[in-house]
Write a protein that holds these residues in place. Structure first.
Motif, PDB file in Angstrom:
ATOM      1  N   UNK A 174       0.797  -1.229   0.000  1.00  0.00           N
ATOM      2  CA  UNK A 174       0.000   0.000   0.000  1.00  0.00           C
ATOM      3  C   UNK A 174       0.828   1.278   0.000  1.00  0.00           C
ATOM      4  N   UNK A 175       1.940   1.313   0.727  1.00  0.00           N
ATOM      5  CA  UNK A 175       2.757   2.537   0.741  1.00  0.00           C
ATOM      6  C   UNK A 175       3.282   2.871  -0.643  1.00  0.00           C
ATOM      7  N   UNK A 176       3.800   1.871  -1.332  1.00  0.00           N
ATOM      8  CA  UNK A 176       4.331   2.100  -2.675  1.00  0.00           C
ATOM      9  C   UNK A 176       3.215   2.495  -3.641  1.00  0.00           C
ATOM     10  N   UNK A 177       2.068   1.835  -3.531  1.00  0.00           N
ATOM     11  CA  UNK A 177       0.944   2.143  -4.423  1.00  0.00           C
ATOM     12  C   UNK A 177       0.432   3.560  -4.188  1.00  0.00           C
ATOM     13  N   UNK A 178       0.391   3.984  -2.938  1.00  0.00           N
ATOM     14  CA  UNK A 178      -0.032   5.354  -2.629  1.00  0.00           C
ATOM     15  C   UNK A 178       0.968   6.355  -3.216  1.00  0.00           C
ATOM     16  N   UNK A 179       2.247   6.063  -3.032  1.00  0.00           N
ATOM     17  CA  UNK A 179       3.286   6.966  -3.542  1.00  0.00           C
ATOM     18  C   UNK A 179       3.223   7.085  -5.062  1.00  0.00           C
ATOM     19  N   UNK A 180       2.832   6.003  -5.740  1.00  0.00           N
ATOM     20  CA  UNK A 180       2.753   6.012  -7.193  1.00  0.00           C
ATOM     21  C   UNK A 180       1.413   6.525  -7.717  1.00  0.00           C
ATOM     22  N   UNK A 181       0.492   6.885  -6.804  1.00  0.00           N
ATOM     23  CA  UNK A 181      -0.809   7.396  -7.218  1.00  0.00           C
ATOM     24  C   UNK A 181      -1.783   6.333  -7.658  1.00  0.00           C
ATOM     25  N   UNK A 182      -1.453   5.056  -7.423  1.00  0.00           N
ATOM     26  CA  UNK A 182      -2.335   3.968  -7.838  1.00  0.00           C
ATOM     27  C   UNK A 182      -3.412   3.673  -6.800  1.00  0.00           C
ATOM     28  N   UNK A 183      -3.171   4.070  -5.559  1.00  0.00           N
ATOM     29  CA  UNK A 183      -4.090   3.802  -4.454  1.00  0.00           C
ATOM     30  C   UNK A 183      -4.312   5.081  -3.664  1.00  0.00           C
ATOM     31  N   UNK A 184      -5.582   5.447  -3.500  1.00  0.00           N
ATOM     32  CA  UNK A 184      -5.955   6.616  -2.695  1.00  0.00           C
ATOM     33  C   UNK A 184      -6.794   6.136  -1.526  1.00  0.00           C
ATOM     34  N   UNK A 185      -6.483   6.613  -0.325  1.00  0.00           N
ATOM     35  CA  UNK A 185      -7.208   6.188   0.876  1.00  0.00           C
ATOM     36  C   UNK A 185      -7.731   7.421   1.600  1.00  0.00           C
ATOM     37  N   UNK A 186      -9.038   7.369   1.963  1.00  0.00           N
ATOM     38  CA  UNK A 186      -9.705   8.491   2.632  1.00  0.00           C
ATOM     39  C   UNK A 186     -10.465   7.986   3.858  1.00  0.00           C
ATOM     40  N   UNK A 187     -10.667   8.910   4.787  1.00  0.00           N
ATOM     41  CA  UNK A 187     -11.465   8.610   5.981  1.00  0.00           C
ATOM     42  C   UNK A 187     -12.943   8.775   5.655  1.00  0.00           C
ATOM     43  N   UNK A 188     -13.737   7.764   5.961  1.00  0.00           N
ATOM     44  CA  UNK A 188     -15.154   7.762   5.591  1.00  0.00           C
ATOM     45  C   UNK A 188     -15.913   8.924   6.223  1.00  0.00           C
ATOM     46  N   UNK A 189     -15.667   9.207   7.499  1.00  0.00           N
ATOM     47  CA  UNK A 189     -16.395  10.286   8.160  1.00  0.00           C
ATOM     48  C   UNK A 189     -16.035  11.646   7.569  1.00  0.00           C
ATOM     49  N   UNK A 190     -14.770  11.831   7.232  1.00  0.00           N
ATOM     50  CA  UNK A 190     -14.356  13.115   6.665  1.00  0.00           C
ATOM     51  C   UNK A 190     -14.960  13.334   5.282  1.00  0.00           C
ATOM     52  N   UNK A 191     -15.005  12.298   4.457  1.00  0.00           N
ATOM     53  CA  UNK A 191     -15.588  12.445   3.123  1.00  0.00           C
ATOM     54  C   UNK A 191     -17.096  12.674   3.223  1.00  0.00           C
ATOM     55  N   UNK A 192     -17.753  11.968   4.140  1.00  0.00           N
ATOM     56  CA  UNK A 192     -19.190  12.182   4.342  1.00  0.00           C
ATOM     57  C   UNK A 192     -19.490  13.635   4.667  1.00  0.00           C
ATOM     58  N   UNK A 193     -18.684  14.224   5.509  1.00  0.00           N
ATOM     59  CA  UNK A 193     -18.923  15.611   5.922  1.00  0.00           C
ATOM     60  C   UNK A 193     -18.886  16.583   4.746  1.00  0.00           C
ATOM     61  N   UNK A 194     -18.229  16.206   3.658  1.00  0.00           N
ATOM     62  CA  UNK A 194     -18.104  17.110   2.518  1.00  0.00           C
ATOM     63  C   UNK A 194     -19.409  17.246   1.731  1.00  0.00           C
ATOM     64  N   UNK A 195     -20.283  16.220   1.787  1.00  0.00           N
ATOM     65  CA  UNK A 195     -21.483  16.296   0.946  1.00  0.00           C
ATOM     66  C   UNK A 195     -22.800  16.068   1.679  1.00  0.00           C
ATOM     67  N   UNK A 196     -22.758  15.854   2.984  1.00  0.00           N
ATOM     68  CA  UNK A 196     -24.009  15.727   3.727  1.00  0.00           C
ATOM     69  C   UNK A 196     -24.584  17.112   4.023  1.00  0.00           C
ATOM     70  N   UNK A 197     -25.875  17.265   3.803  1.00  0.00           N
ATOM     71  CA  UNK A 197     -26.600  18.482   4.174  1.00  0.00           C
ATOM     72  C   UNK A 197     -27.686  18.041   5.147  1.00  0.00           C
ATOM     73  N   UNK A 198     -27.474  18.362   6.422  1.00  0.00           N
ATOM     74  CA  UNK A 198     -28.365  17.821   7.436  1.00  0.00           C
ATOM     75  C   UNK A 198     -28.158  16.316   7.514  1.00  0.00           C
TER      76      UNK A 198
END
Length: 297
Positions: A174-198
């Motif tokens: 995973x570290x190598x894949x992330x560094x090469x841009x092949x794997x992106x990892x995000x926190x579910x709660x943080x991404x939810x906060x970007x598009x939840x309205x109420x």
């Protein structure tokens, strides 16, 4: 939105005509051919979304054609249509990456659903514990990375580390894949906060959040992307079942027009009774434990 493009290969005129007729209402049958070599040539020239293959054909049989088609850059999906009801054939087809084997006697009811499932992998895994979830997600994501696909993981903090550990154990690095841009990892709660309205996901904010993530993963080469998403589970476990269903619909609409395969994770303990049925109905596949993911794009 343009309809999915299909090539049909069968050496019997009646069978080709019947398969094409069954598919015509939902798909664009761009070519019908009578042998396996012609199927490979049509796949190269026309770049269809899926090829329906008979098994017994001249020049190249269906398995030989499928092997060559599977080696193409950005290969189409494959569904076999055959008269043979044989478990060995089903295993061989799966090993070649085919999504389904449909018996010709059952084509009137089974062919169109099989093609739909092959074209859209929006699966759900009901997990009992974190280790089983991590193994399944790592298998899904790792298989895609091995096939030179990109991957996006949107997981909770409780599962992130375990998924990374399992990816590492299977050699996905995973570290190598992330560094090469092949794997992106995000926190579910943080991404939810970007598009939840109420208490509801906002469709426009969802698009503005997720599309750049998928574009970044696909890169300039427009690689297919495998996604694991846990945001729906966060909503469901917090009692926001309607919001989880709405988010499933937004995901479904998005991946239907992108080269993406999506695996959603839900806690089995939170999805008892009717909840299990509601969630299952929103997905093309319900994934059992220890599944090989050759059906994914």
């Amino acid at each position: 939105m343009p309809r999915p493009r299909i090539v049909v290969a069968d050496d019997h005129d009646d069978a080709r005509s019947r398969i094409s007729s069954l598919l015509a209402s939902d798909f664009d049958v761009v070519s019908t051919v009578a042998d396996g070599q012609a199927a490979v040539e049509a796949a190269v020239a026309l770049r269809p979304d899926l090829v329906v293959l008979d098994i017994s054909m001249p020049r190249l049989n269906g398995f030989e054609a499928a092997a060559l088609i599977g080696d193409l850059p950005d290969p189409p999906g494959i569904v076999f249509a055959t008269t043979y009801d044989d478990a060995a054939i089903a295993r061989a087809a799966s090993a070649l990456g085919a999504s389904a084997v449909v018996l010709k006697l059952e084509m009137s009811t089974e062919l169109v659903p099989a093609v739909r499932r092959a074209l859209l992998f929006h699966a759900v895994y009901f997990y009992d514990d974190s280790p089983s979830l991590a193994r399944t997600v790592a298998g899904f994501i790792g298989e895609g990375l091995t096939a030179s696909q990109a991957a996006v993981i949107v997981a909770t903090a409780a599962h992130d580390a375990s998924i990374r550990d399992h990816l590492g154990a299977m050699g996905a690095g995973p570290r190598e894949r992330i560094a090469q841009g092949e794997l992106l990892i995000f926190d579910a709660d943080e991404v939810l906060d970007r598009f939840m309205v109420g208490d509801r996901p906002d469709a426009e904010r969802f698009e503005n959040t997720i599309v750049p993530i998928l574009d970044g993963a696909a890169g300039a080469r427009k690689r297919p992307v495998r996604i694991y998403g846990e945001m729906v589970d966060v909503l469901w476990r917090s009692g926001r079942e309607d919001a989880a269903v709405s988010l499933e619909i937004l995901w479904h609409q998005l991946i239907a027009r992108r080269k993406c395969s999506l695996l959603c994770g839900y806690s089995r303990g939170a999805c008892q009774g009717e909840g299990f049925n509601i969630i299952s109905a929103r997905h093309s596949h319900v994934v059992p434990p220890h599944t090989a993911f050759s059906a994914a794009q």
